[in-house]
Design a protein around this motif. Structure first.
Motif, PDB file in Angstrom:
ATOM      1  N   UNK A  76      -9.899  -2.792  -1.056  1.00 34.33           N
ATOM      2  CA  UNK A  76      -9.999  -4.062  -1.056  1.00 34.33           C
ATOM      3  C   UNK A  76      -8.897  -4.847  -0.212  1.00 34.33           C
ATOM      4  N   UNK A  77      -7.693  -4.227  -0.360  1.00 30.07           N
ATOM      5  CA  UNK A  77      -6.407  -4.879   0.267  1.00 30.07           C
ATOM      6  C   UNK A  77      -6.562  -4.791   1.903  1.00 30.07           C
ATOM      7  N   UNK A  78      -7.190  -3.644   2.130  1.00 29.83           N
ATOM      8  CA  UNK A  78      -7.403  -3.553   3.774  1.00 29.83           C
ATOM      9  C   UNK A  78      -8.385  -4.769   4.251  1.00 29.83           C
ATOM     10  N   UNK A  79      -9.624  -4.698   3.224  1.00 28.57           N
ATOM     11  CA  UNK A  79     -10.425  -5.572   3.915  1.00 28.57           C
ATOM     12  C   UNK A  79      -9.882  -7.235   4.082  1.00 28.57           C
ATOM     13  N   UNK A  80      -9.062  -7.548   3.032  1.00 29.68           N
ATOM     14  CA  UNK A  80      -8.456  -8.711   3.034  1.00 29.68           C
ATOM     15  C   UNK A  80      -7.446  -9.184   4.067  1.00 29.68           C
TER      16      UNK A  80
ATOM     17  N   UNK B 248      -5.541  -2.498  12.305  1.00 31.59           N
ATOM     18  CA  UNK B 248      -5.699  -3.124  11.057  1.00 31.59           C
ATOM     19  C   UNK B 248      -7.229  -2.528  10.713  1.00 31.59           C
ATOM     20  N   UNK B 249      -7.861  -2.904  11.659  1.00 34.72           N
ATOM     21  CA  UNK B 249      -9.615  -2.510  11.519  1.00 34.72           C
ATOM     22  C   UNK B 249      -9.618  -0.868  11.195  1.00 34.72           C
ATOM     23  N   UNK B 250      -9.025  -0.237  11.843  1.00 29.55           N
ATOM     24  CA  UNK B 250      -8.830   1.196  11.654  1.00 29.55           C
ATOM     25  C   UNK B 250      -8.483   1.725  10.245  1.00 29.55           C
ATOM     26  N   UNK B 251      -7.714   1.021   9.496  1.00 31.84           N
ATOM     27  CA  UNK B 251      -7.417   1.189   8.146  1.00 31.84           C
ATOM     28  C   UNK B 251      -8.620   1.344   7.259  1.00 31.84           C
ATOM     29  N   UNK B 252      -9.739   0.665   7.765  1.00 29.15           N
ATOM     30  CA  UNK B 252     -10.929   0.684   6.758  1.00 29.15           C
ATOM     31  C   UNK B 252     -11.539   2.158   6.825  1.00 29.15           C
ATOM     32  N   UNK B 253     -11.288   3.064   7.767  1.00 28.66           N
ATOM     33  CA  UNK B 253     -11.745   4.352   7.790  1.00 28.66           C
ATOM     34  C   UNK B 253     -10.771   5.469   7.739  1.00 28.66           C
ATOM     35  N   UNK B 254      -9.651   5.199   7.832  1.00 33.39           N
ATOM     36  CA  UNK B 254      -8.584   6.295   7.686  1.00 33.39           C
ATOM     37  C   UNK B 254      -8.643   6.607   6.297  1.00 33.39           C
TER      38      UNK B 254
ATOM     39  N   UNK C 226      -1.182   5.295   7.719  1.00 32.31           N
ATOM     40  CA  UNK C 226      -1.625   4.197   8.154  1.00 32.31           C
ATOM     41  C   UNK C 226      -1.010   2.869   7.966  1.00 32.31           C
ATOM     42  N   UNK C 227      -0.609   2.588   6.579  1.00 30.31           N
ATOM     43  CA  UNK C 227       0.208   1.414   6.249  1.00 30.31           C
ATOM     44  C   UNK C 227       1.596   1.715   6.723  1.00 30.31           C
ATOM     45  N   UNK C 228       2.262   2.482   7.145  1.00 30.18           N
ATOM     46  CA  UNK C 228       3.585   2.503   7.411  1.00 30.18           C
ATOM     47  C   UNK C 228       3.606   2.126   9.097  1.00 30.18           C
ATOM     48  N   UNK C 229       2.632   2.699   9.764  1.00 34.18           N
ATOM     49  CA  UNK C 229       2.313   2.149  11.264  1.00 34.18           C
ATOM     50  C   UNK C 229       2.035   0.696  11.084  1.00 34.18           C
ATOM     51  N   UNK C 230       1.088   0.334  10.409  1.00 41.37           N
ATOM     52  CA  UNK C 230       0.661  -1.093  10.200  1.00 41.37           C
ATOM     53  C   UNK C 230       1.926  -2.037   9.901  1.00 41.37           C
ATOM     54  N   UNK C 231       2.806  -1.752   9.132  1.00 46.38           N
ATOM     55  CA  UNK C 231       4.140  -2.283   8.791  1.00 46.38           C
ATOM     56  C   UNK C 231       5.138  -2.561   9.860  1.00 46.38           C
ATOM     57  N   UNK C 232       5.103  -1.628  10.654  1.00 46.60           N
ATOM     58  CA  UNK C 232       6.037  -1.144  11.948  1.00 46.60           C
ATOM     59  C   UNK C 232       5.526  -2.217  12.845  1.00 46.60           C
TER      60      UNK C 232
ATOM     61  N   UNK D 294       0.827  -1.181   0.001  1.00 47.49           N
ATOM     62  CA  UNK D 294       0.042   0.150   0.084  1.00 47.49           C
ATOM     63  C   UNK D 294       0.746   1.363  -0.109  1.00 47.49           C
ATOM     64  N   UNK D 295       1.798   1.347   0.770  1.00 47.12           N
ATOM     65  CA  UNK D 295       2.874   2.253   0.783  1.00 47.12           C
ATOM     66  C   UNK D 295       3.462   2.777  -0.552  1.00 47.12           C
ATOM     67  N   UNK D 296       3.860   1.576  -1.252  1.00 44.91           N
ATOM     68  CA  UNK D 296       4.525   1.810  -2.626  1.00 44.91           C
ATOM     69  C   UNK D 296       3.864   1.285  -3.752  1.00 44.91           C
ATOM     70  N   UNK D 297       2.424   1.517  -3.616  1.00 44.09           N
ATOM     71  CA  UNK D 297       1.589   0.941  -4.851  1.00 44.09           C
ATOM     72  C   UNK D 297       2.014   1.481  -6.003  1.00 44.09           C
ATOM     73  N   UNK D 298       2.489   2.681  -6.279  1.00 47.12           N
ATOM     74  CA  UNK D 298       2.547   3.278  -7.373  1.00 47.12           C
ATOM     75  C   UNK D 298       3.935   2.747  -7.877  1.00 47.12           C
ATOM     76  N   UNK D 299       4.886   2.452  -7.124  1.00 49.26           N
ATOM     77  CA  UNK D 299       6.109   1.669  -7.612  1.00 49.26           C
ATOM     78  C   UNK D 299       6.052   0.422  -7.957  1.00 49.26           C
TER      79      UNK D 299
END
Length: 285
Positions: free
Chosen positions: A203-207, A247-253, A259-265, A181-186
């Protein structure tokens, strides 16, 4: 030359996976450690995992140039020449398999070969370029290291082996999708059909949610079957719940990158905490 050869083994990834091998060995040993066996399984696993990383770099050398995160890898390959890199990877793999098969036990050798095949053939050569399933099915390879270490002691695939496999298999997709998610364009520019690229970030967040949720029964069952103690259970459950809530919080952020950076860490620290607790709080024989 030596620096390039080491860099192609992806040292950070290699260290984490070899540590996972040692953790699986420790859990199976229940503090009754055969240090020679541990050394041999670490040597063999290190060689096989390094082989997979080197051949992965060889196969992906053209696509890696398109991503900021990986574009330096082509420099290492060009310094050594592609043909040399391929043979280097093959020799590492054969040596590692021989160490595990001959001096540890045949099962650990075959499991290392299965992990190598899953990473190189299923993930790198097949799915990485063709399907969003690359992350999920590629997780087979990433889940093998603790199983190899565990079966080096038990010489059988029992509940402990399956639970260690499940823990790592479930951890990987949400961990990697956070990076995706952080590097989606790359990834889009490089042409990799990663889930955020093909199906979108929402969709990725839901999965990601069911994978993180299923870590809860995985860590509980490790305690239930008496592989780890109460301290592991309490801390790992609390950590799993914390990661699940984030992870659930990402559905609304609205700030997906933050969010993805924090979730990765969180995912990285979660795994290290789980591994350390697994060693410290392994049950005694």
């Amino acid at each position: 030359m030596l620096k390039d050869m080491i860099a192609l083994t992806k040292p950070r990834l290699l260290r984490l996976n070899v540590f996972a091998v040692a953790v699986g060995f420790w859990v199976a040993s229940k503090w009754d450690i055969s240090w020679l066996s541990l050394l041999l399984v670490i040597i063999g696993s290190t060689l096989v995992i390094a082989s997979a990383c080197v051949i992965n770099n060889y196969w992906d050398r053209e696509l890696d140039q398109k991503m900021e995160r990986t574009k330096k890898r082509i420099e290492y390959i060009n310094h050594l020449r592609p043909a040399f890199v391929l043979w280097y990877g093959i020799i590492l793999g054969l040596a590692g398999f021989a160490v595990l098969y001959i001096w540890v036990n045949p099962l650990s050798g075959w499991l290392s070969l299965l992990g190598w095949f899953a990473y190189i053939v299923i993930y790198t050569i097949w799915l990485k370029r063709s399907s969003t399933w690359s992350t999920s099915l590629g997780g087979i390879a990433g889940a093998m290291p603790p199983v190899i270490g565990y079966c080096a002691v038990t010489n059988q695939i029992d509940m402990g082996a399956w639970l260690l496999f499940a823990l790592l298999f479930l951890w990987q997709p949400p961990h990697f999708w956070s990076l995706g998610i952080r590097r989606v364009e790359e990834y889009r520019a490089a042409g990799f059909p990663l889930l955020p690229v093909v199906k979108g970030i929402k969709r990725t967040k839901f999965q990601m949610v069911p994978y993180v949720f299923l870590l809860l029964p995985a860590v509980f069952l490790l305690y239930y079957y008496d592989y780890v103690g109460l301290v592991f259970l309490i801390v790992s459950l609390l950590s799993s719940v914390a990661w699940f809530i984030h992870t659930l919080s990402g559905l609304k952020t609205k700030d997906d990158e933050k969010w993805a950076k924090i979730n990765f860490l969180i995912s990285v620290n979660y795994l290290m905490l789980i591994f350390i607790l697994m060693v410290v709080n392994t049950t005694w024989r």
